[in-house]
Design a protein around this motif. Structure first.
Motif, short mmCIF file in Angstrom:
data_model
loop_
_atom_site.label_atom_id
_atom_site.label_comp_id
_atom_site.label_asym_id
_atom_site.label_seq_id
_atom_site.Cartn_x
_atom_site.Cartn_y
_atom_site.Cartn_z
N CYS A 70 0.83 -1.21 0.00
CA CYS A 70 0.00 0.00 0.00
C CYS A 70 0.86 1.26 0.00
O CYS A 70 0.52 2.25 -0.66
N VAL A 71 1.95 1.24 0.74
CA VAL A 71 2.87 2.38 0.76
C VAL A 71 3.44 2.60 -0.63
O VAL A 71 3.55 3.74 -1.11
N ALA A 72 3.79 1.51 -1.30
CA ALA A 72 4.30 1.63 -2.67
C ALA A 72 3.22 2.17 -3.61
O ALA A 72 3.51 3.00 -4.49
N PHE A 73 1.97 1.72 -3.45
CA PHE A 73 0.89 2.23 -4.29
C PHE A 73 0.74 3.75 -4.14
O PHE A 73 0.39 4.44 -5.10
N SER A 74 1.03 4.27 -2.94
CA SER A 74 0.88 5.71 -2.70
C SER A 74 2.08 6.50 -3.18
O SER A 74 2.10 7.73 -3.07
N GLY A 75 3.09 5.81 -3.74
CA GLY A 75 4.25 6.50 -4.27
C GLY A 75 5.37 6.72 -3.27
O GLY A 75 6.36 7.39 -3.58
N ARG A 76 5.25 6.15 -2.08
CA ARG A 76 6.29 6.30 -1.07
C ARG A 76 7.29 5.15 -1.18
O ARG A 76 7.01 4.11 -1.78
N SER A 77 8.46 5.34 -0.55
CA SER A 77 9.55 4.39 -0.75
C SER A 77 9.83 3.51 0.47
O SER A 77 10.72 2.66 0.42
N GLU A 78 9.11 3.70 1.59
CA GLU A 78 9.41 2.93 2.79
C GLU A 78 9.23 1.43 2.56
O GLU A 78 8.25 1.00 1.96
N ARG A 79 10.18 0.68 3.08
CA ARG A 79 10.13 -0.77 2.98
C ARG A 79 9.82 -1.36 4.36
O ARG A 79 9.59 -0.64 5.34
N ALA A 80 9.83 -2.70 4.45
CA ALA A 80 9.39 -3.38 5.66
C ALA A 80 10.15 -2.92 6.90
O ALA A 80 9.55 -2.66 7.96
N GLY A 81 11.47 -2.81 6.80
CA GLY A 81 12.26 -2.40 7.96
C GLY A 81 11.89 -1.02 8.46
O GLY A 81 11.81 -0.77 9.68
N GLU A 82 11.64 -0.10 7.55
CA GLU A 82 11.26 1.26 7.94
C GLU A 82 9.86 1.30 8.53
O GLU A 82 9.58 2.09 9.44
N LEU A 83 8.97 0.45 8.03
CA LEU A 83 7.63 0.37 8.61
C LEU A 83 7.69 -0.17 10.03
O LEU A 83 6.98 0.34 10.93
N ARG A 84 8.51 -1.18 10.25
CA ARG A 84 8.67 -1.69 11.61
C ARG A 84 9.19 -0.61 12.54
O ARG A 84 8.69 -0.42 13.66
N ASP A 85 10.21 0.12 12.10
CA ASP A 85 10.77 1.19 12.93
C ASP A 85 9.72 2.23 13.26
O ASP A 85 9.62 2.71 14.40
N ALA A 86 8.91 2.60 12.26
CA ALA A 86 7.92 3.66 12.44
C ALA A 86 6.90 3.32 13.51
O ALA A 86 6.37 4.21 14.18
N VAL A 87 6.63 2.03 13.70
CA VAL A 87 5.61 1.60 14.65
C VAL A 87 6.21 1.13 15.97
O VAL A 87 5.77 1.53 17.05
N HIS A 88 7.25 0.31 15.90
CA HIS A 88 7.76 -0.33 17.11
C HIS A 88 8.73 0.54 17.90
O HIS A 88 9.02 0.23 19.07
N LEU A 89 9.26 1.59 17.30
CA LEU A 89 10.19 2.47 18.01
C LEU A 89 9.56 3.82 18.33
O LEU A 89 10.26 4.78 18.64
N LEU A 90 8.23 3.90 18.27
CA LEU A 90 7.54 5.14 18.61
C LEU A 90 7.75 5.47 20.09
O LEU A 90 7.66 4.60 20.96
N ARG A 91 7.99 6.74 20.35
CA ARG A 91 8.04 7.21 21.73
C ARG A 91 6.71 7.89 22.06
O ARG A 91 5.99 8.33 21.17
N PRO A 92 6.39 7.97 23.35
CA PRO A 92 5.13 8.62 23.73
C PRO A 92 5.03 10.02 23.14
O PRO A 92 5.97 10.82 23.25
N GLY A 93 3.93 10.30 22.50
CA GLY A 93 3.72 11.60 21.90
C GLY A 93 4.16 11.70 20.45
O GLY A 93 3.82 12.67 19.77
N ASP A 94 4.93 10.72 19.97
CA ASP A 94 5.38 10.73 18.57
C ASP A 94 4.26 10.28 17.65
O ASP A 94 3.36 9.53 18.05
N LEU A 95 4.33 10.72 16.41
CA LEU A 95 3.40 10.26 15.37
C LEU A 95 4.13 9.32 14.42
O LEU A 95 5.31 9.53 14.12
N PRO A 96 3.46 8.27 13.94
CA PRO A 96 4.14 7.28 13.09
C PRO A 96 4.40 7.74 11.67
O PRO A 96 5.12 7.07 10.93
#
Length: 294
Positions: A70-96
């Motif tokens: 879906c990220v690729a369909f939207s024209g973005r370049s994030e891959r699996a590793g970056e998606l994991r980081d965006a969700v699993h390394l979130l700090r309180p108050g951060d947005l993904p």
């Protein structure tokens, strides 16, 4: 222990493999493609019914693949590793971020049994009535219903690929009698397929499901083997809370040590121990901010 290991291995050998003729890759007439997708889905249905397959973990891993598509369909370049980081390394108050939001939507979509309420958690910008209407947009066989749900969403909201694909997979799951959404269509469809309609879109969905169901079966076998090994080494873990930590690894695609029910240092030691035992893998390749998974 040796006997138990052999018994686990024997059980895994009984997992049915996808017949090679289903995924032969030949260009087939539409009726043959429909037959092959039915065969692939029927085979996957058998595998999903096996107790040795870690179902929640499988759905999470497929959700990651769907989010990546879906990220690729939207024209973005994030891959699996970056998606994991965006969700699993979130700090309180951060947005993904947009890509992280897409991954979170898919994770929420597979988390609970299919219902309007559960889908509303995954797609909070949609009204329950709209979700219900799109989900029931199609009638008939499973793939037909999924394709019609996909088309209904994209007709009214052409840029809502993520919602369209989640609801299409939900329609497919409901028609097949599956309790949970199993992400299949996003990873198998091409971006150009999402602009198709009617018979052409249905054929594209059939083709997508042949490949994605085969990948789900392959992944099921791999995760069943890895889960069996993790369960086999679990008695060697003496840390307090290790049992709960093992359960997290058996249900989550990726786990940060800070998320484990242990003190920070003990959590890192447990992860290192599981890597040494070959029971989990370090997923990032980094020395810090690591993530681990089966």
């Amino acid at each position: 222990m040796t006997y138990a290991r052999h018994k686990l291995s024997d059980n895994l050998e009984t997992l049915p493999r996808m017949p090679s003729w289903v995924t032969s890759g030949r260009t087939e007439p539409p009726e043959d493609v429909a037959f092959l997708s039915g065969a692939a889905l029927g085979h996957l249905h058998l595998v999903l019914g096996r107790g040795e397959v870690p179902q929640a973990l499988l759905r999470e891993r497929l959700a990651l693949l769907a989010a990546e598509a879906c990220v690729a369909f939207s024209g973005r370049s994030e891959r699996a590793g970056e998606l994991r980081d965006a969700v699993h390394l979130l700090r309180p108050g951060d947005l993904p971020g947009p890509a992280g939001d897409t991954y979170l939507a898919w994770r929420r979509a597979v988390e609970r049994p299919v219902s309007i309420k559960a889908l509303g958690r995954a797609l909070p910008t949609l009204e329950p009535g709209q979700i219900a209407a799109w989900l029931d947009a199609g009638k008939g066989a499973p793939v037909t219903r999924a394709a019609m749900a996909l088309e209904a969403v994209l007709r009214e909201a052409p840029r809502a690929e993520e919602a369209a694909l989640i609801l299409a997979d939900a329609a497919l799951a409901q028609t097949l009698g599956w309790d949970h959404v199993v992400p299949l269509l996003a990873a198998g469809l091409k971006r150009a397929d999402l602009r198709k309609q009617g018979v052409d879109l249905k054929l594209a969905c059939h083709r997508a499901l042949v490949s994605s169901a085969a990948e789900a079966v392959r992944l099921s076998t791999d995760l069943a083997r890895r889960a069996a090994h993790l369960k086999a080494v679990a008695p060697k873990l003496r840390a307090k809370g290790a049992g709960d930590a093992v359960e997290m690894f058996l249900t989550c695609d990726a786990v940060a040590p800070s998320a484990l029910p242990l003190p920070d240092r003990a959590a890192r030691r447990l992860c290192d121990r599981l890597v040494d035992l070959g029971a989990v893998r370090e997923l990032t390749g980094r020395d810090t901010f690591r993530l681990y998974g089966v």
